[in-house]
Design a protein around this motif. Structure first.
Motif, PDB file in Angstrom:
ATOM      1  N   LYS B  24       0.828  -1.219   0.000  1.00  0.00           N
ATOM      2  CA  LYS B  24       0.000   0.000   0.000  1.00  0.00           C
ATOM      3  C   LYS B  24       0.858   1.264   0.000  1.00  0.00           C
ATOM      4  O   LYS B  24       0.328   2.366  -0.109  1.00  0.00           O
ATOM      5  CB  LYS B  24      -0.869   0.032   1.262  1.00  0.00           C
ATOM      6  N   TYR B 128      -4.016  -2.028  11.719  1.00  0.00           N
ATOM      7  CA  TYR B 128      -3.255  -2.948  10.857  1.00  0.00           C
ATOM      8  C   TYR B 128      -3.680  -4.388  11.122  1.00  0.00           C
ATOM      9  O   TYR B 128      -3.815  -4.788  12.278  1.00  0.00           O
ATOM     10  CB  TYR B 128      -1.747  -2.841  11.146  1.00  0.00           C
ATOM     11  N   ASP B 129      -3.841  -5.173  10.063  1.00  0.00           N
ATOM     12  CA  ASP B 129      -4.052  -6.606  10.272  1.00  0.00           C
ATOM     13  C   ASP B 129      -2.748  -7.219  10.749  1.00  0.00           C
ATOM     14  O   ASP B 129      -1.652  -6.769  10.385  1.00  0.00           O
ATOM     15  CB  ASP B 129      -4.528  -7.263   8.973  1.00  0.00           C
ATOM     16  N   ARG B 137       1.027  -7.529   5.717  1.00  0.00           N
ATOM     17  CA  ARG B 137       1.654  -6.311   5.184  1.00  0.00           C
ATOM     18  C   ARG B 137       2.487  -5.695   6.305  1.00  0.00           C
ATOM     19  O   ARG B 137       1.988  -5.480   7.413  1.00  0.00           O
ATOM     20  CB  ARG B 137       0.562  -5.326   4.752  1.00  0.00           C
ATOM     21  N   PRO B 139       4.523  -2.390   7.155  1.00  0.00           N
ATOM     22  CA  PRO B 139       4.922  -1.026   6.776  1.00  0.00           C
ATOM     23  C   PRO B 139       6.332  -0.684   7.289  1.00  0.00           C
ATOM     24  O   PRO B 139       6.832  -1.353   8.195  1.00  0.00           O
ATOM     25  CB  PRO B 139       3.876  -0.143   7.459  1.00  0.00           C
TER      26      PRO B 139
END
Lengths: 186, 388
Positions: B24, B128-129, B137, B139
């Motif tokens: 993302k 956030y998952d 994901r 970051p």
């Protein structure tokens, strides 16, 4: 009237005022004379290097594109450079969450509204499951299978207590209804 | 993909139809999870105690994995790297990160300024998952994720993402001086490690307080501590005063947080009526068990907005409070050294290893302390496909 100070917020910016005060420190009797860099209860968790006082212009990552609704605390000017994209707000719980995020993190309204939204969301989740043809499976999803395996007597005791309380509740309701019917007939 | 799916308090699903995560942001990576743990603080989410925990979210902030994909801005991580991923999501460049407060990053959690960004920890933790899934994901992939050192056991590596540095920081921020008496409330994974690490700072005496006998026994063996059951005391505070020459402990560590037990009033107001952020009995006992001028280290997790504890005693006794989420990245080099040199073998606290498909069972067992569980490890089906 309550907004009078907030309306002057541009003139009250922290670093600008601090800088101004430090420039005229010789006019403040005793300024800095007892300062002790070792008096730092945050050590060794925080490696103080003055970054706090240069916080107006720190290097920021590119902004993650805002391609979904992200609520943000009103205690910051906007979203952070990255953010999670799990489960954007939706439905009635989403409306409650939007309301909650109008209040600061210091208010009960903010947090209590979010707790309420969570409970509403749990019901929405069950309805959504049913809509998609997914039947709730408490045996697995609530971990009753594990409870049966590792705590069978406790599990049976809990089920029996719940069943007993439910039966008592239903019987009480029935008796009340019957009394109401009898009274209405008279 | 297969992932844990929260369906409301006390109800979760091992869901095979979760969408795989995508890049993302240029600084993102996608990681295929190889090992994932359930943290005691995940139970606060499971019990519905953390506000803004949304249905459909995947929990899990303690995981290792293999990098499958990186964003255009990622320089250090490469596809195929096997990494441990600290639970703090940290940008590395805000004033807090610059001063090694990686658990307090200013650029990773839009929803709450009081809380840093964490994987799988409600929207109060940034939305956030998390890592109780096949893929995550990640970051700011160049900041915190760290390649697992050669020769390190994978189970020790995954414990480095949270519980080991958290236990260490609990002892570190307690400012323990040689000879101090340290009381640790809670014999869960963090409490066990905090008690073990208290010796590293020269404690003279380490006391662990809990009510589960199997955990107290574990504390005696693993943490080398005295361990006492508060259910065998009329008043734990009085017991500790008597056991410390009527002065109180030099240091108390609260390694319980908002899911404590031991006070009906706290239970009703905190867990029943939600008038406060859970049950703060351990924190209350810790404040009252300290000597005058003692140090209180809070590492147990409390949700917003507030808790009922004796603030007056904090002030009148001159107690110093030190608290924070662990700054994993800051502590990693030291923790890796302690493990690789054999001074500590944290994987001993992992008592259960379950496939990710059995995640609802794992949560129930952890929550109800079934089968003498201390720390459950989850293994996703694609975990062993290939390691770098």
């Amino acid at each position: 009237m309550k907004n009078a100070l907030e309306n002057r917020i541009e003139a009250l910016q922290d670093r600008i005022i601090a800088q101004r005060n430090m420039e005229r420190a010789d006019e403040i009797p005793g300024w800095g004379m007892d300062a002790d860099p070792e008096n730092d209860p945050t050590y060794p968790m925080k490696h103080s290097n003055g970054a706090d006082h240069q916080r107006l212009n720190y290097e920021k990552a590119p902004q993650q594109p805002l391609d979904m609704e992200i609520l943000h605390s009103i205690e910051r000017p906007g979203v952070t450079r990255v953010f999670g994209t799990s489960t954007p707000p939706s439905g009635l719980s989403g409306a409650i969450r939007r309301y909650a995020y109008k209040y600061s993190e210091a208010t009960a309204t903010h947090w209590m509204s979010l707790i309420l939204a969570d409970r509403v969301n749990a019901v929405e989740g069950k309805l959504d499951d049913l809509r998609r043809g997914v039947l709730p499976n408490p045996w697995v999803e609530r971990g009753w299978r594990a409870e049966w395996k590792h705590n069978r007597s406790g599990f049976i005791q809990n089920v029996a207590t719940t069943a007993l309380l439910l039966t008592a509740g239903i019987m009480l309701m029935k008796r009340k209804n019957r009394r109401k019917q009898l009274l209405s007939k008279r | 993909m297969l992932a844990m799916n929260f369906r409301g308090p006390f109800q979760i699903r091992a869901d095979r139809n979760r969408p795989e995560p995508e890049i993302k942001h240029p600084n993102d990576a996608i990681v295929r999870v190889t090992r994932s743990l359930i943290c005691g603080s995940d139970l606060h989410l499971y019990h519905g105690l953390v506000p803004d925990t949304r249905v459909g979210m995947t929990f899990g902030h303690e995981f290792t994995g293999v990098v499958e994909e990186v964003g255009s801005g990622v320089q250090k991580l490469k596809v195929g790297d096997h990494v441990l991923v600290p639970f703090n999501i940290a940008c590395g460049s805000c004033p807090h990160c610059k001063q090694e407060l990686y658990g307090n990053c200013h650029e990773s959690n839009p929803e709450a300024t009081a809380v840093g960004g964490f994987f799988g920890y409600a929207h109060t933790g940034g939305g956030y998952d998390g890592g109780q899934a096949e893929y995550v994901r990640v970051p700011y992939a160049d900041v915190s994720p760290t390649k697992i050192p050669e020769g390190m056991d994978l189970e020790n590596a995954v414990l480095l993402t949270d519980v080991v540095p958290t236990g260490y920081q609990a002892a570190e921020q307690a400012g323990i001086q040689k000879g101090d008496t340290v009381v640790v409330f809670g014999a869960g994974p963090v409490g066990l490690l905090a008690a073990r690490f208290a010796w590293f700072f020269g404690a003279g005496r380490v006391i662990v307080i809990d009510h589960l006998e199997y955990r107290l026994e574990f504390a005696r063996k693993f943490s080398l501590a005295e361990a006492y059951n508060f259910k065998e005391m009329n008043d734990p505070v009085l017991f500790l005063k008597k056991a410390t020459d009527w002065f109180g402990a030099d240091v108390c560590i609260d390694a319980v947080g908002c899911d404590a037990t031991g006070s009906a009033l706290q239970n009703i107001t905190g867990k029943g009526l939600l008038l406060q952020a859970g049950n703060a009995t351990a924190l209350h006992w810790a404040i009252n068990s300290l000597k005058k001028g003692g140090i209180l280290s809070i590492i147990g997790v409390y949700g917003p907005p507030w808790n009922l504890v004796s603030v007056g005693s904090l002030m009148n006794k001159g107690i110093t409070v030190r608290a924070n989420q662990a700054s994993v990245k800051r502590l990693l080099p030291k923790m890796i050294d302690h493990i690789m040199s054999g001074r500590i073998n944290p994987k001993e606290i992992i008592t259960h290893r379950l496939p990710l498909e059995e995640v609802p069972d794992a949560y129930r067992m952890f929550s109800k302390k079934l089968d003498n569980m201390i720390k459950p490890l989850l293994i996703p089906p694609r975990a062993n496909a290939s390691f770098a």
